[in-house]
Design a protein around this motif. Structure first.
Motif, PDB file in Angstrom:
ATOM      1  N   PHE A   1      14.075 -10.147  45.661  1.00 18.84           N
ATOM      2  CA  PHE A   1      13.421  -8.879  45.986  1.00 18.84           C
ATOM      3  C   PHE A   1      13.016  -8.206  44.680  1.00 18.84           C
ATOM      4  N   CYS A   2      11.717  -8.015  44.478  1.00 19.19           N
ATOM      5  CA  CYS A   2      11.206  -7.392  43.255  1.00 19.19           C
ATOM      6  C   CYS A   2      10.361  -6.169  43.628  1.00 19.19           C
ATOM      7  N   PRO A   3      10.022  -5.319  42.649  1.00 22.39           N
ATOM      8  CA  PRO A   3       9.267  -4.099  42.962  1.00 22.39           C
ATOM      9  C   PRO A   3       7.955  -4.349  43.699  1.00 22.39           C
TER      10      PRO A   3
ATOM     11  N   ASP B   1      15.212  -5.092  39.573  1.00 22.50           N
ATOM     12  CA  ASP B   1      14.744  -3.750  39.214  1.00 22.50           C
ATOM     13  C   ASP B   1      14.176  -2.989  40.412  1.00 22.50           C
ATOM     14  N   VAL B   2      14.680  -3.308  41.595  1.00 21.62           N
ATOM     15  CA  VAL B   2      14.180  -2.650  42.806  1.00 21.62           C
ATOM     16  C   VAL B   2      14.766  -1.259  42.961  1.00 21.62           C
ATOM     17  N   LEU B   3      16.056  -1.112  42.716  1.00 20.44           N
ATOM     18  CA  LEU B   3      16.715   0.158  42.994  1.00 20.44           C
ATOM     19  C   LEU B   3      16.161   1.294  42.146  1.00 20.44           C
TER      20      LEU B   3
ATOM     21  N   PHE C   1      22.920 -10.149  42.703  1.00 19.47           N
ATOM     22  CA  PHE C   1      22.517  -9.936  41.317  1.00 19.47           C
ATOM     23  C   PHE C   1      21.565  -8.751  41.291  1.00 19.47           C
ATOM     24  N   ILE C   2      21.828  -7.793  40.412  1.00 22.56           N
ATOM     25  CA  ILE C   2      21.004  -6.592  40.324  1.00 22.56           C
ATOM     26  C   ILE C   2      20.621  -6.357  38.864  1.00 22.56           C
ATOM     27  N   THR C   3      19.335  -6.278  38.590  1.00 23.58           N
ATOM     28  CA  THR C   3      18.895  -5.942  37.238  1.00 23.58           C
ATOM     29  C   THR C   3      18.544  -4.460  37.178  1.00 23.58           C
ATOM     30  N   CYS C   4      18.786  -3.867  36.008  1.00 16.49           N
ATOM     31  CA  CYS C   4      18.426  -2.470  35.797  1.00 16.49           C
ATOM     32  C   CYS C   4      18.159  -2.258  34.311  1.00 16.49           C
TER      33      CYS C   4
END
Length: 375
Positions: free
Chosen positions: A117-119, A318-320, A341-344
């Motif tokens: 899931f991406c922006p 970087d969705v959140l 996995f969550i990127t920020c």
């Protein structure tokens, strides 16, 4: 299902790096263009045999390098697996599962399932039909091997037919070969429609529940699958769908030869998203369409759980950071039960909100993280 360990060599901006992941939550932070997305891309690639970003495998090989290696230790179906892919310039990639070669990279998806899931997915509702077809195809190619095979064969037949129609004015004799490609497109197209219809029906069920909750019970979401008009019932037997596709081809044969374009087939399929019975693409606000896209992606994860019996690995790129606090909370309340996995970015506070393992990425390298501050 989880990825326990990942080793990368000359993949994108990673030279040699190794990661040991938490079985539940992994927060990957760092400034932009440091390799966070590349890390998630590697996991997706090992799962599906395809990159969500690159057009060709060679794009993923590090700059001025001749080859790249990706290797993951995975736990799935109560077993341990080792997935390995070697990409070499000018050669066919080599894929192995537990040391045994596989013919197609996508065959490893029978071990590792991922939902990415991406922006850009937040604009899924507003984009053209091709984006929603890609959404269906990405999920179904992992879930249904027969679908993946049919889709590949359909595209080959479609490309051949398109070339014939395009070149028919200069070489009219090519038109004599059209019937064979029409037959193939109808045969494989029937399989595609059969699976897509069932996928959208299940997707609509889960997405409707998600959307209703995220909107505070104020809005109703529904999805409608649109395919070739002569297919009266996409849930019918594949033989019936095949016959109806042949009927549609016959109706459009003259128009196709005149336009020199392939006008008939499921390559024009779409999912119509309705909020309150009205087209979300036409009438909904940006907030509503984002909620609908969120609902669809999280519904996709539930379908995987229903089909394979365990949650797939969820990758949130970087969705959140693109969501308001209400939608952030909605997503965070939905990601339990499987590995995530969550990127920020560097200045995000998500790593402080989530319990799990934190990774700091800079310049394609894993930096030490203060376990007390997360910095």
């Amino acid at each position: 299902m989880r990825v326990n360990h990942l080793a990368l060599q000359n993949f994108r901006n990673y030279q040699i790096e190794s990661f040991f992941f938490d079985e539940k939550c992994n927060v990957i932070f760092g400034e932009n263009a440091q390799g966070k997305t590349n890390l998630l891309e590697a996991i997706v690639y090992l799962s599906t045999g395809k990159s969500p970003r690159a057009r060709s495998d060679k794009e993923m090989i590090g700059f001025e390098r001749l080859e790249s290696t990706l290797c993951a230790e995975v736990y799935a179906r109560e077993r341990d697996f080792v997935l390995k892919t070697e990409i070499k310039r000018g050669r066919q990639k080599k894929v192995t599962v537990n040391g045994v070669p596989v013919k197609r990279g996508g065959q490893s998806s029978g071990v590792l399932y991922t939902v990415y899931f991406c922006p850009e997915d937040l604009f899924l509702i507003r984009e053209g039909a091709a984006a929603r077809r890609k959404f269906m195809d990405t999920a179904l190619c992992q879930l249904r091997p027969r679908y993946a095979e049919a889709l590949s064969n359909y595209h080959k037949a479609y490309e051949s037919k398109t070339r014939i129609l395009r070149d028919s004015e200069e070489y009219p004799g090519l038109l004599e070969t059209l019937p064979e490609f029409d037959l193939q497109m109808a045969r494989f197209g029937a399989v595609i429609i059969y699976y897509r219809a069932r996928f959208v029906a299940r997707l609509s069920e889960y997405a409707a529940l998600n959307h209703k909750e995220c909107s505070g019970g104020k809005e109703d979401l529904s999805l409608q699958y649109h395919t070739v008009k002569t297919v009266a019932d996409p849930f019918a037997a594949q033989q019936i769908i095949f016959e109806q596709l042949r009927e549609h081809q016959a109706e459009h044969a003259k128009a196709e030869r005149s336009a020199r374009l392939c006008l008939s087939g499921p390559h024009k399929d779409d999912i119509e998203v309705l909020i309150g019975g009205r087209s979300a693409k036409m009438y909904s606000s940006q907030g509503q369409t984002r909620t609908a896209a969120l609902s669809m992606k999280l519904a996709e994860r539930e379908i995987y759980k229903n089909v394979i019996g365990e949650y797939p690995v969820l990758l949130l790129d970087d969705v959140l950071s693109e969501l308001d606090p209400k939608r952030q909370e909605f997503v965070l309340n939905r990601i339990g039960g499987g590995q995530v996995f969550i990127t920020c970015c560097e200045d995000d506070r998500l790593k402080e909100m989530l319990k799990g393992k934190v990774f700091h990425i800079h310049g394609g390298a894993l930096l030490p993280v203060d376990t007390e501050t997360g910095a």
